[in-house]
Design a protein around this motif. Structure first.
Motif, short mmCIF file in Angstrom:
data_model
loop_
_atom_site.label_atom_id
_atom_site.label_comp_id
_atom_site.label_asym_id
_atom_site.label_seq_id
_atom_site.Cartn_x
_atom_site.Cartn_y
_atom_site.Cartn_z
N SER A 143 11.78 6.10 0.71
CA SER A 143 11.89 4.72 0.83
C SER A 143 10.55 3.35 1.24
O SER A 143 10.89 1.83 0.18
CB SER A 143 12.79 4.23 2.03
N THR A 168 8.33 16.10 9.00
CA THR A 168 9.53 17.02 8.66
C THR A 168 10.04 16.30 7.40
O THR A 168 9.50 15.19 6.93
CB THR A 168 10.19 16.01 9.92
N PRO A 169 11.23 16.83 7.13
CA PRO A 169 11.85 16.64 6.19
C PRO A 169 12.64 15.12 6.05
O PRO A 169 12.70 14.62 5.51
CB PRO A 169 13.01 17.36 5.96
N GLU A 170 12.87 15.03 7.19
CA GLU A 170 13.11 13.29 7.56
C GLU A 170 12.08 12.72 6.84
O GLU A 170 12.59 11.19 6.31
CB GLU A 170 13.79 12.45 8.57
N ASP A 171 11.48 12.99 7.02
CA ASP A 171 9.58 11.99 6.63
C ASP A 171 9.64 11.74 5.74
O ASP A 171 9.27 10.11 5.07
CB ASP A 171 8.73 12.47 7.91
N LYS A 216 2.22 20.52 3.40
CA LYS A 216 3.68 19.78 3.49
C LYS A 216 2.14 18.34 2.56
O LYS A 216 3.07 17.63 1.34
CB LYS A 216 3.70 19.18 5.34
N ARG A 252 6.87 21.94 11.39
CA ARG A 252 7.70 21.62 11.43
C ARG A 252 8.71 21.18 9.67
O ARG A 252 9.60 20.42 9.81
CB ARG A 252 7.93 20.03 12.53
N ILE A 287 12.38 10.94 3.69
CA ILE A 287 12.79 10.59 2.97
C ILE A 287 12.79 8.88 3.35
O ILE A 287 12.53 8.03 2.35
CB ILE A 287 14.37 10.48 3.53
N ILE A 288 12.28 8.83 4.37
CA ILE A 288 10.84 7.49 4.50
C ILE A 288 10.10 7.07 3.47
O ILE A 288 10.30 6.42 3.40
CB ILE A 288 10.71 7.30 6.53
#
Length: 242
Positions: free
Chosen positions: A227, A218-221, A26, A19, A223-224
């Motif tokens: 942060s 996932t790639p969105e994770d 990852k 994913r 970014i989180i």
């Protein structure tokens, strides 16, 4: 060591990372200039209660982990790097078989879950002594729908009874091993380690974790994760100036 109990942790880092859509595992993607797996392992390396870390890696990545993770970053508590199996369940069982004979309590943890807190580790170990088996998790915030095969809502469970399971998941070694042996004999496949011991007849206690203890999937994770690291760095800076 905790109250004379030898404590081990099995860190699972042999996943496929489908994913994430990345060419590399990852676990080896950098956040804040270090691989995700390094951030995860540091939490257990730095815990005075952890005696041993068993790292599970893909067979073709065992040597990479030995040179580029363990040796490069100077991990002392990683006693073995074990090749993973076909499924996560197979990988964890390989880890169980590799545990030190002195092991009393064993934690299982996702290699891609780098924001576990030291108090989660301590609470998990204490939870084993009190409850035999415990899982770090958080109450769900969203309403959950159970659907049928064609995505029609079958029913809506009571939200107050639903928790999202995280890791570490924590066990007496004997219970985890018996659970896995039962699963092998009965052909049971579990979605996590606690579900396997549940099916073997053991009760599992949920203990409160943290919502930032995310699994990077996932790639969105990513970014989180960046942060969360900035927030953590800011908190550390404030402590130093106080």
């Amino acid at each position: 060591m905790y109250k004379d109990y030898y404590v081990s942790v099995i860190v699972a880092a042999a996943g496929m990372s489908n994913r994430m859509g990345s060419k590399i595992n990852k676990q080896f993607i950098n956040i804040d200039n270090e691989p995700i797996l390094v951030h995860t392992l540091n939490k257990f390396e730095e815990s005075s209660y952890i005696d041993e870390i068993i790292l599970i890696a893909k067979e073709e990545e065992v040597e990479y982990c030995r040179k580029e993770i363990v040796k490069k970053y100077g991990f002392k508590k990683i006693t073995k790097i074990i090749k993973g199996g076909k499924e996560r369940q197979d990988s964890i069982y390989n880890g169980i078989l590799a545990l030190d004979e002195k092991c009393d309590i064993v934690l299982t943890h996702d290699g891609a879950r780098p924001f576990v807190r030291k108090e989660n580790i301590i609470d998990g170990i204490k939870g084993v002594i009190e409850h035999d088996v415990c899982v770090v998790g958080v109450p769900v915030k969203d309403t959950i729908k159970v659907v049928d095969d064609i995505d029609n809502v079958h029913h809506t469970p009571k939200r107050s009874m639903l928790w999202a399971a995280q890791t570490p998941q924590c066990f007496w070694k004997s219970i985890l091993q018996k659970g896995y042996e039962y699963a092998i004999n009965e052909g049971i496949v579990g979605t996590d380690d606690s579900s396997i011991v549940e099916k073997a007849g053991y009760e599992v206690k949920m203990i409160m974790g943290n919502y930032d203890n995310i699994k990077i999937t996932t790639p969105e994770d990513l970014i989180i994760a960046e942060s969360l690291l900035k927030v953590d760095d800011n908190l550390k800076s404030k402590k130093k100036t106080i």
